[in-house]
Design an enzyme around this catalytic site. Sequence first.
Site, PDB file in Angstrom:
ATOM      1  N   GLY A   1       0.828  -1.193   0.000  1.00 29.51           N
ATOM      2  CA  GLY A   1       0.000   0.000   0.000  1.00 29.51           C
ATOM      3  C   GLY A   1       0.864   1.244   0.000  1.00 29.51           C
TER       4      GLY A   1
ATOM      5  N   ARG B   1      -0.229  -0.604  -6.141  1.00 28.01           N
ATOM      6  CA  ARG B   1      -0.865  -1.188  -7.321  1.00 28.01           C
ATOM      7  C   ARG B   1      -0.607  -0.379  -8.594  1.00 28.01           C
ATOM      8  NH1 ARG B   1      -5.258  -3.181  -6.772  1.00 28.01           N
ATOM      9  NH2 ARG B   1      -5.481  -3.215  -4.512  1.00 28.01           N
TER      10      ARG B   1
ATOM     11  N   LYS C   1      -8.114   0.589   9.234  1.00 30.36           N
ATOM     12  CA  LYS C   1      -9.098   0.911  10.262  1.00 30.36           C
ATOM     13  C   LYS C   1     -10.489   0.951   9.643  1.00 30.36           C
ATOM     14  CE  LYS C   1      -5.853   3.775  12.918  1.00 30.36           C
ATOM     15  NZ  LYS C   1      -5.560   5.126  13.464  1.00 30.36           N
TER      16      LYS C   1
ATOM     17  N   SER D   1      -1.957   8.955  14.784  1.00 31.47           N
ATOM     18  CA  SER D   1      -0.795   9.155  13.915  1.00 31.47           C
ATOM     19  C   SER D   1      -1.215   9.725  12.570  1.00 31.47           C
ATOM     20  CB  SER D   1      -0.067   7.826  13.694  1.00 31.47           C
ATOM     21  OG  SER D   1      -0.997   6.798  13.374  1.00 31.47           O
TER      22      SER D   1
ATOM     23  N   ALA E   1       0.012  10.535   8.887  1.00 32.82           N
ATOM     24  CA  ALA E   1       1.072   9.986   8.049  1.00 32.82           C
ATOM     25  C   ALA E   1       2.171  11.000   7.762  1.00 32.82           C
ATOM     26  CB  ALA E   1       0.469   9.484   6.731  1.00 32.82           C
TER      27      ALA E   1
ATOM     28  N   LYS F   1     -13.478   6.319  15.704  1.00 29.76           N
ATOM     29  CA  LYS F   1     -12.983   7.699  15.829  1.00 29.76           C
ATOM     30  C   LYS F   1     -13.126   8.440  14.507  1.00 29.76           C
ATOM     31  CE  LYS F   1      -8.847   6.986  13.630  1.00 29.76           C
ATOM     32  NZ  LYS F   1      -8.105   7.819  12.654  1.00 29.76           N
TER      33      LYS F   1
ATOM     34  N   THR G   1      -7.913  12.896  15.738  1.00 30.08           N
ATOM     35  CA  THR G   1      -8.690  12.886  14.503  1.00 30.08           C
ATOM     36  C   THR G   1      -9.809  13.923  14.520  1.00 30.08           C
ATOM     37  OG1 THR G   1      -8.242  10.510  14.446  1.00 30.08           O
ATOM     38  CG2 THR G   1      -9.797  11.354  12.854  1.00 30.08           C
TER      39      THR G   1
ATOM     40  N   SER H   1      -6.697  15.648   9.476  1.00 26.47           N
ATOM     41  CA  SER H   1      -7.675  14.553   9.499  1.00 26.47           C
ATOM     42  C   SER H   1      -8.586  14.609   8.280  1.00 26.47           C
ATOM     43  CB  SER H   1      -8.520  14.640  10.774  1.00 26.47           C
ATOM     44  OG  SER H   1      -9.647  13.795  10.684  1.00 26.47           O
ATOM     45  N   ARG H   2      -8.562  13.544   7.472  1.00 26.75           N
ATOM     46  CA  ARG H   2      -9.421  13.486   6.293  1.00 26.75           C
ATOM     47  C   ARG H   2     -10.899  13.449   6.676  1.00 26.75           C
ATOM     48  NH1 ARG H   2      -5.357   9.681   4.925  1.00 26.75           N
ATOM     49  NH2 ARG H   2      -6.737   7.927   5.348  1.00 26.75           N
TER      50      ARG H   2
END
Length: 334
Positions: free
Chosen positions: A14, A37, A110, A141, A143, A194, A251, A257-258
Site C-alpha cells: 500500500g 498497485r 481501520k 498518527s 502519516a 474515531k 482525529t 484529518s481526512r
Amino acid sequence: MIPAPSRQRIAVFGAGAWGTALAQAFSGAHDVRLWGRDAEHLQMLALTRENRRYLPDIRLSDKLRFEPDFARAAREADLHLVVTPLAGLRDAVRTLHHLQPGTPLLWACKGLEAGSGRLPHEIVAEELGANAASGVLTGPSFAAEVARGLPTAITLAATDEAFARHWVAALHQPRLRIYANTDVVGCEIGGAIKNVMAIAAGVSDGMGFGLNARAALITRGLAEISRLAAALGGSSETLMGLTGMGDLILTCTGDLSRNRRVGLALAKGSTLADILRDLGHVAEGVSTAREVVALARRNGVEMPICEAVDALLHHGLDARSAVEKLLARDPRHE
C-alpha cells in the site's frame, strides 16, 4: 522488553500516505520494500524520492526500495505489513497466504468491512485462521508527521502477547514509539469509530458551534466507543489510551484529518460525492458509519452520534439538523 530481533526484511503493501510513511519510518533499521498497485506511481517515487500524490514535499529515504510486483515483494519477507484501505485487506491477506503461508502479518487498516461489518482482525481470521501470527498497528498518527520523523506513539495489538512484544521490539523507533497490547477488539473499535466521530466534529466546527460543542462531542463519542467495545469484549482501559482517547482527540481536532475535513465540507453544503472526489484519499468514516450503526443495533448498544452521522451521510439528514439533534437530546445521567 525483550531484546530487539536483528534487521528484518519487511514488505509493505500500500503506497498511499500511511503505507509510505510506515515504510519510511522502518527503512532506517530494516530492509523495506514498498508495493503499490500503480506501477507508474512507484516508478515516480523511486525517481523523485517523493510521494507527491499523498505526501508532497517529504524526502523519502534512499534506503527505501520500491517493488511493483506483489509476489516479488512478498517472497522472502520476514514480515508482511498490509496498509491498503480496509476494502483491500481481505484480498491482500488471501494472496499473501497463497504466496508465502505462515509469514507474520501486521495490518494498519481501520474501519468495518462494507457489507459484512467485520473488524480487520475478523477478516484476517477468516482468511488465515484464528491462530495466525498476526496483529494490528493502530493509534494517533498522521502519516505526514510520521514520514517527517516527528515523535509519534502507536500500538501494536495481538492476542498472542509474545508475538506483540517480539514485533514491538523489532519495530520500535526513537521517534515512532510502539506499545504492545493484547486487546485487539478494543484497539480496532477505537480506530474505526474515531473516524465517524471526526466527521461529526468537523460538521460541528464547520457550523460554528464552538469549542464547547466539540468537547462535548468528543467526550460523548468516547462513551459511545467504549460501550460498543465493551459489548464486543474489549477493555475500557484500552479506550483510555492511545487507540481510544488519543486517536479520537487527534482525529477530531487535527487539520490533517481526512474525516474531519469531510465534516467541515458537509457543513459548507458540499455534496458527499464532490467531497470524496476532491479529497483524493479514502475517508474510512464514510463507509464505517453505516456499518457501526448496524453493529451497534445487533448488540443493543445506543450510539446517537454515529446514528446522526450515518443519517447525514446516507439518509438525507442535513448537517445543521444532525448537530442540533445531538445537542438537544434529553438530559440524562452521564
